[in-house]
Scaffold this motif. Structure first.
Motif, short mmCIF file in Angstrom:
data_model
loop_
_atom_site.label_atom_id
_atom_site.label_comp_id
_atom_site.label_asym_id
_atom_site.label_seq_id
_atom_site.Cartn_x
_atom_site.Cartn_y
_atom_site.Cartn_z
N TYR A 141 39.95 -64.32 40.58
CA TYR A 141 41.31 -64.51 41.11
C TYR A 141 42.26 -64.86 39.96
O TYR A 141 42.77 -65.98 39.87
N ASP A 152 45.29 -64.24 39.19
CA ASP A 152 46.72 -64.49 39.42
C ASP A 152 46.97 -65.58 40.45
O ASP A 152 48.10 -65.73 40.94
N ARG A 153 45.94 -66.35 40.78
CA ARG A 153 46.11 -67.36 41.82
C ARG A 153 45.83 -68.77 41.29
O ARG A 153 45.10 -68.95 40.31
N GLU A 154 46.41 -69.76 41.94
CA GLU A 154 46.22 -71.14 41.55
C GLU A 154 44.81 -71.59 41.93
O GLU A 154 44.35 -71.34 43.04
N GLN A 161 45.81 -67.55 54.29
CA GLN A 161 46.14 -67.09 52.93
C GLN A 161 45.38 -67.86 51.86
O GLN A 161 45.62 -67.66 50.66
N ASP A 204 48.13 -69.33 49.52
CA ASP A 204 47.74 -68.32 48.52
C ASP A 204 47.06 -68.97 47.30
O ASP A 204 47.29 -68.57 46.16
N ALA A 205 46.26 -69.99 47.55
CA ALA A 205 45.54 -70.66 46.48
C ALA A 205 44.04 -70.49 46.68
O ALA A 205 43.57 -70.09 47.76
#
Length: 446
Positions: free
Chosen positions: A337, A339-341, A312, A416-417
């Motif tokens: 990206y 919406d991602r850290e 992820q 998810d980063a």
């Protein structure tokens, strides 16, 4: 105009260097006999050399024979045993940049320079131009290609130690002026003076970024075509749409719409790079439709926002090693990206650069959501300095943790980063090591 004898063997002292390996590939593609020497350690640059079956030997004066033309890498001093032997044998001998400067006399040449963006712009120029006409090209990431039918030559022109003054190109693309290489340049004014000298050597035209205040001061004997976002540039982008798929924009030239272009690369800086390439293609008479078609298929260059997926996580390797480049890379990551850290892992390159730009590095990194630092990468020129990685960590807003190949624990819990591995040293090795360890961790859970 210099012509080189194809009956000779072109022997590269230090063939695994990024510029040297690329030049070797160019000559091989153009039908020259090529071989060279280097240390035994494997470098990524030799992958294509091996694939082409170009002989590579370990350094030894005994390698040098009659019938060779010796090209010496700039990293090796005049007292290197192979260079000394070449002189003893009376072999023709040239330094890398001097040879390349003579070689490009045989083509319509486009030299790309500037403090940042040289490799990305040269890669894009090479991709598009080689689709439109026979082209040889040399990129600073170790990529080189020779075409015996080439009429164009695109090359990255590095400003370090003013080596680019060996080139007298038809077109000079200048992307920006910034203070870098503080082990050589004294100030940003010193950098600009070198670029100004280079600009005087362009034979047809200069293509310069109009967003750069220094480049607006350029003096030249040939036309200077400015590109940028503002409408007072001769070539400018308008109606820009930045999405997770890339960027789309209209290009205007002399106030008239030239075409709409879809670029698969990210960040505002890459829009500027595209404008520079479009300007050259336009000046050479290529149509907007053909340029747009080739732009859409561009895949990027080595270690410039190179992306891969890991469970992820998204891992990105990038050569960014200057504050301006770090800002641009993080901006590109936020575009792709949103919406991602965004996690920044940065390895400073050389003590002199870290000292000279310490606060700028801290400010640039602080735009990321989390920051991790790797110890300063030393070079052959600098083995030690009066600064530590802790000095930078203390200045990053929100703090920064120091990691290493022996301590990757802080990165192991991310999900998810997007993790950006940035630097000009061996940070890519740390990236691959993390990928391996993280994959093992995931596998052990199942």
């Amino acid at each position: 105009m210099e012509t080189f004898d194809k009956s000779l063997i072109y022997y590269f002292v230090g063939i695994k260097g990024t510029g040297m390996s690329a030049l070797a590939l160019v000559l091989d593609g153009e039908g020259y006999q090529v071989q060279g020497s280097d240390v035994a350690t494997y470098f990524f640059t030799q992958q294509e050399l091996d694939r082409r079956q170009i002989p590579i030997y370990e350094f030894s004066a005994d390698n040098l024979k009659e019938g060779m033309f010796v090209i010496a890498g700039n990293a090796f001093p005049d007292d290197h045993p192979e260079i000394q032997r070449a002189r003893e044998l009376g072999l023709p001998l040239m330094r890398y940049h001097d040879f390349l400067g003579k070689l490009i006399e045989n083509y319509t040449s486009i030299a790309i320079t500037g403090s940042h963006g040289k490799t990305s712009t040269t890669g894009l120029m090479a991709h598009i131009l080689s689709k439109l006409a026979p082209t040889s090209y040399l990129i600073g990431d170790g990529t080189g290609s020779g075409d015996e039918a080439a009429t164009y030559f695109a090359l990255e022109a590095c400003e370090y130690r003013r080596h680019f003054l060996a080139y007298v190109p038809d077109y000079a693309i200048i992307t920006n002026v910034d203070f870098d290489h503080p082990d050589y340049y004294q100030s940003i004014q010193d950098v600009f003076e070198a670029i100004q000298t280079f600009a005087h050597q362009a034979k047809k035209a200069i293509i310069a970024c109009g967003e750069d205040d220094y480049l607006r001061q350029l003096e030249a004997e040939v036309p200077v075509h400015y590109y940028g976002f503002a409408t007072d540039n001769e070539v400018y982008a308008a109606n820009i749409e930045r999405t997770t798929e890339g960027s789309s924009f209209d290009v205007y030239i002399h106030g008239e719409k030239f075409g709409r272009f879809d670029s698969p690369v990210y960040g505002k800086h890459n829009i500027l790079n595209v404008l520079a390439v479009i300007t050259v293609a336009y000046l050479e008479g290529f149509s907007a439709d053909k340029i747009a078609e080739e732009l859409a298929s561009y895949g990027g260059v080595k270690r410039r926002f190179s992306t891969r997926e890991l469970n992820q996580l998204t891992l990105i390797d990038d050569y960014a090693h200057h504050p301006s480049e770090i800002k641009a890379t993080i901006d590109a990551a936020h575009q792709k990206y949103p919406d991602r850290e965004i996690i920044a892992v940065f390895q400073p390159h050389t003590f002199s650069r870290t000292v000279a730009l310490l606060n700028e590095f801290a400010n640039a990194l602080s735009v990321a959501d989390q920051v991790y630092l790797v110890d300063i990468f030393t070079s052959a020129r600098e083995k030690e300095g009066d600064i530590s990685i802790e000095d930078l960590a203390n200045l990053v807003v929100g703090g920064a943790e120091i990691i290493s190949k022996d301590y990757l624990t802080p990165l192991m819990d991310y999900q998810d980063a997007v993790i950006l591995f940035m630097g000009a040293g061996d940070i890519d090795k740390l990236s691959r090591q993390f990928e391996q360890v993280y994959s093992q961790q995931v596998a052990n859970k199942f």
